[in-house]
Design a protein around this motif. Sequence first.
Motif, PDB file in Angstrom:
ATOM      1  N   LYS A   1       0.894  -1.278   0.139  1.00  0.00           N
ATOM      2  CA  LYS A   1       0.070  -0.046  -0.021  1.00  0.00           C
ATOM      3  C   LYS A   1       0.791   1.368   0.188  1.00  0.00           C
ATOM      4  O   LYS A   1       0.843   2.150  -0.660  1.00  0.00           O
ATOM      5  N   ALA A   2       2.038   1.335   0.883  1.00  0.00           N
ATOM      6  CA  ALA A   2       2.754   2.494   0.843  1.00  0.00           C
ATOM      7  C   ALA A   2       3.528   2.672  -0.586  1.00  0.00           C
ATOM      8  O   ALA A   2       3.622   3.610  -0.884  1.00  0.00           O
ATOM      9  N   LEU A   3       3.820   1.518  -1.079  1.00  0.00           N
ATOM     10  CA  LEU A   3       4.465   1.745  -2.374  1.00  0.00           C
ATOM     11  C   LEU A   3       3.666   2.213  -3.522  1.00  0.00           C
ATOM     12  O   LEU A   3       3.944   3.060  -4.324  1.00  0.00           O
ATOM     13  N   LEU A   4       2.562   1.613  -3.404  1.00  0.00           N
ATOM     14  CA  LEU A   4       1.468   2.143  -4.426  1.00  0.00           C
ATOM     15  C   LEU A   4       1.305   3.768  -3.931  1.00  0.00           C
ATOM     16  O   LEU A   4       0.946   4.440  -5.016  1.00  0.00           O
ATOM     17  N   ASN A   5       1.258   4.233  -3.006  1.00  0.00           N
ATOM     18  CA  ASN A   5       1.330   5.784  -2.525  1.00  0.00           C
ATOM     19  C   ASN A   5       2.723   6.559  -3.089  1.00  0.00           C
ATOM     20  O   ASN A   5       2.682   7.327  -2.370  1.00  0.00           O
ATOM     21  N   ASN A   6       3.664   5.825  -3.427  1.00  0.00           N
ATOM     22  CA  ASN A   6       4.938   6.152  -3.871  1.00  0.00           C
ATOM     23  C   ASN A   6       5.487   6.901  -2.738  1.00  0.00           C
ATOM     24  O   ASN A   6       6.429   7.663  -2.636  1.00  0.00           O
ATOM     25  N   GLU A   7       5.326   5.986  -1.500  1.00  0.00           N
ATOM     26  CA  GLU A   7       6.341   6.558  -0.321  1.00  0.00           C
ATOM     27  C   GLU A   7       7.549   6.090  -0.484  1.00  0.00           C
ATOM     28  O   GLU A   7       7.895   4.939  -1.202  1.00  0.00           O
TER      29      GLU A   7
ATOM     30  N   MET B   1      11.829   3.302  14.168  1.00  0.00           N
ATOM     31  CA  MET B   1      12.463   2.358  13.365  1.00  0.00           C
ATOM     32  C   MET B   1      12.048   2.842  11.886  1.00  0.00           C
ATOM     33  O   MET B   1      11.100   3.346  11.750  1.00  0.00           O
ATOM     34  N   VAL B   2      12.801   2.584  10.883  1.00  0.00           N
ATOM     35  CA  VAL B   2      12.648   3.077   9.504  1.00  0.00           C
ATOM     36  C   VAL B   2      13.104   1.857   8.687  1.00  0.00           C
ATOM     37  O   VAL B   2      13.991   1.476   8.876  1.00  0.00           O
ATOM     38  N   LYS B   3      12.158   1.953   7.365  1.00  0.00           N
ATOM     39  CA  LYS B   3      12.662   0.930   6.571  1.00  0.00           C
ATOM     40  C   LYS B   3      12.526   1.903   5.134  1.00  0.00           C
ATOM     41  O   LYS B   3      11.584   2.441   4.808  1.00  0.00           O
ATOM     42  N   ASN B   4      13.776   1.724   4.402  1.00  0.00           N
ATOM     43  CA  ASN B   4      13.845   2.463   3.119  1.00  0.00           C
ATOM     44  C   ASN B   4      13.058   1.584   2.182  1.00  0.00           C
ATOM     45  O   ASN B   4      13.319   0.495   1.897  1.00  0.00           O
ATOM     46  N   LEU B   5      12.221   2.308   1.351  1.00  0.00           N
ATOM     47  CA  LEU B   5      11.149   1.534   0.420  1.00  0.00           C
ATOM     48  C   LEU B   5      12.086   1.394  -1.089  1.00  0.00           C
ATOM     49  O   LEU B   5      11.799   0.901  -2.037  1.00  0.00           O
ATOM     50  N   ILE B   6      12.977   2.380  -1.048  1.00  0.00           N
ATOM     51  CA  ILE B   6      13.620   2.577  -2.553  1.00  0.00           C
ATOM     52  C   ILE B   6      15.007   1.709  -2.525  1.00  0.00           C
ATOM     53  O   ILE B   6      15.897   2.024  -1.652  1.00  0.00           O
ATOM     54  N   SER B   7      15.020   0.599  -3.550  1.00  0.00           N
ATOM     55  CA  SER B   7      16.234  -0.245  -3.468  1.00  0.00           C
ATOM     56  C   SER B   7      17.471   0.733  -4.223  1.00  0.00           C
ATOM     57  O   SER B   7      17.134   1.486  -5.023  1.00  0.00           O
TER      58      SER B   7
END
Length: 164
Positions: free
Chosen positions: A112-118, A158-164
């Motif tokens: 869902k977050a990826l679809l929102n371009n987060e 905590m944080v996670k980077n969604l862009i590889s």
Amino acid sequence: MNSNTSDNHIILRKGIYDDLPEMLQLFTATIDEVCKKDYDLQQLEAWKSGSENRERWVKVIKEQYVLVAVTENKIAGFCTLDQGNYIDLLFVHKDFQHKGIATMLYHHIEKKALLNNEKELTADVSKTARPFFEKRGFHVVQEQTVHVKGIAMTNYKMVKNLIS
């Protein structure tokens, strides 16, 4: 019904206002059972008191993306996404631990977050949940002391980077 067969029958759906009583019950029962190895009784009681803040929970349902996992007409877990990139709540019923439900919920929320371009996901994570989040690629940005009803508790930003 054979309890082994129920594992595969988990339905994910959007949480609704009518789910609140069951979500609150799950929230307090999970804190009681699952988190007791990481927090003392006073801390658990303070944390559970969050269930009494009706306004907050109504706001969660109204303003957040709420996902519930249902099996045999019972809510087995839920996860909420606030502002498109903040995981506010992730709880799995004490009877449904270690069955992959949190992972299912999490994957859906990440999608869902990826679809929102987060660009990233963040969460304030309990000691209990920290290993789960670390396995999903999150890292601790900061150890925090939060005060709930005057009781100090440790959690982690905590944080996670969604862009590889």
